[in-house]
Design a protein around this motif. Sequence first.
Motif, mmCIF file in Angstrom:
data_model
loop_
_atom_site.group_PDB
_atom_site.id
_atom_site.type_symbol
_atom_site.label_atom_id
_atom_site.label_comp_id
_atom_site.label_asym_id
_atom_site.label_seq_id
_atom_site.Cartn_x
_atom_site.Cartn_y
_atom_site.Cartn_z
ATOM 1 N N GLN A 1 20.033 -6.440 -30.358
ATOM 2 C CA GLN A 1 19.289 -6.419 -29.445
ATOM 3 C C GLN A 1 19.563 -5.100 -28.573
ATOM 4 O O GLN A 1 18.834 -4.585 -27.817
ATOM 5 C CB GLN A 1 19.431 -7.705 -28.566
ATOM 6 N N GLN A 2 20.893 -4.787 -28.389
ATOM 7 C CA GLN A 2 21.153 -3.519 -27.603
ATOM 8 C C GLN A 2 20.406 -2.348 -28.067
ATOM 9 O O GLN A 2 20.130 -1.469 -27.445
ATOM 10 C CB GLN A 2 22.838 -3.521 -27.564
ATOM 11 N N ASP B 1 23.335 -9.676 -30.642
ATOM 12 C CA ASP B 1 23.651 -8.775 -29.439
ATOM 13 C C ASP B 1 23.622 -7.288 -29.723
ATOM 14 O O ASP B 1 22.931 -6.696 -28.813
ATOM 15 C CB ASP B 1 25.117 -9.296 -28.834
ATOM 16 N N THR B 2 24.119 -6.955 -30.681
ATOM 17 C CA THR B 2 24.378 -5.567 -31.206
ATOM 18 C C THR B 2 23.045 -5.141 -31.523
ATOM 19 O O THR B 2 22.489 -3.937 -31.040
ATOM 20 C CB THR B 2 25.176 -5.265 -32.503
ATOM 21 N N ALA C 1 16.657 -12.485 -28.021
ATOM 22 C CA ALA C 1 17.449 -12.599 -29.114
ATOM 23 C C ALA C 1 18.051 -14.158 -29.120
ATOM 24 O O ALA C 1 17.995 -14.595 -28.073
ATOM 25 C CB ALA C 1 18.747 -11.643 -29.114
ATOM 26 N N VAL D 1 26.593 -14.333 -33.704
ATOM 27 C CA VAL D 1 25.944 -13.838 -32.262
ATOM 28 C C VAL D 1 26.301 -12.714 -31.715
ATOM 29 O O VAL D 1 25.511 -11.858 -31.214
ATOM 30 C CB VAL D 1 26.815 -14.854 -31.255
ATOM 31 N N GLU D 2 27.422 -11.809 -32.305
ATOM 32 C CA GLU D 2 27.790 -10.614 -32.124
ATOM 33 C C GLU D 2 26.866 -9.741 -32.707
ATOM 34 O O GLU D 2 26.305 -8.515 -32.141
ATOM 35 C CB GLU D 2 29.469 -10.285 -32.416
#
Length: 235
Positions: A215-216, A212-213, A235, A208-209
Amino acid sequence: MIKEALQYLIGLGNTRTEEVGGQILSTQPMHVIDEPTCKAIVVHSLSGLVQYLKSEFDGSQTLMIHVEDPTTVNVLTNFTRDRKRNLLVQAKAMIPEFRCDKWYGAEDFNIKPQSVFVTNAHRDDMLKVVGNIKDENVATFGDDGVSQQVTAKTGVATVGSVKVPNPVKLAPYRTFVEVRQPESNFVFRMRSGPECALFESDGGAWKVEAMDTVQQYLQKELDEQIEAGTIVLIA
């Protein structure tokens, strides 16, 4: 049989179609020809994906970017005529090989973390133990399932019992190299041989992390297109 065939052909001539609720309905079965789809381009970096999207090589249509998992990002079109999406581009991260839950000989294990893990304090502490093992016996006294001791060099010419660090927070290369690799906890174990192994112990939260990274990163690189509404990012 001839009579039924003639009646079927006559029926085809009387075929009527109507649009109801956005769908085409027919009084007779119709042969539907699927809309042709293109073969997706495959890139192996997020920067390559961004370059394609900014070039607008295939026009300025509205696209969706889907971060499917830590190693896969898909670029999709809107629905086609037959209610399907075209996959235009797919980014697949190239990940170095390292298997958790697998026992490695001490020499192989000493090399692997140096080549496929990001440098941090826990990695270095673990390698100090692995690189200084003196014999083939891993002591099991005081082993409570978490802590272990091994015979290793403790100085220039001394040998003694050292505690195996556990758990260890490590960051293997598990997603695209353009983004920060997520750190997560691993259980580090040793056994006679000597052999070493790492076991994931975060329940998959690193995935998940990592997503997210990714996506950022894409949000930052494609901010103008996202603001303009030509790209939707999920995401």
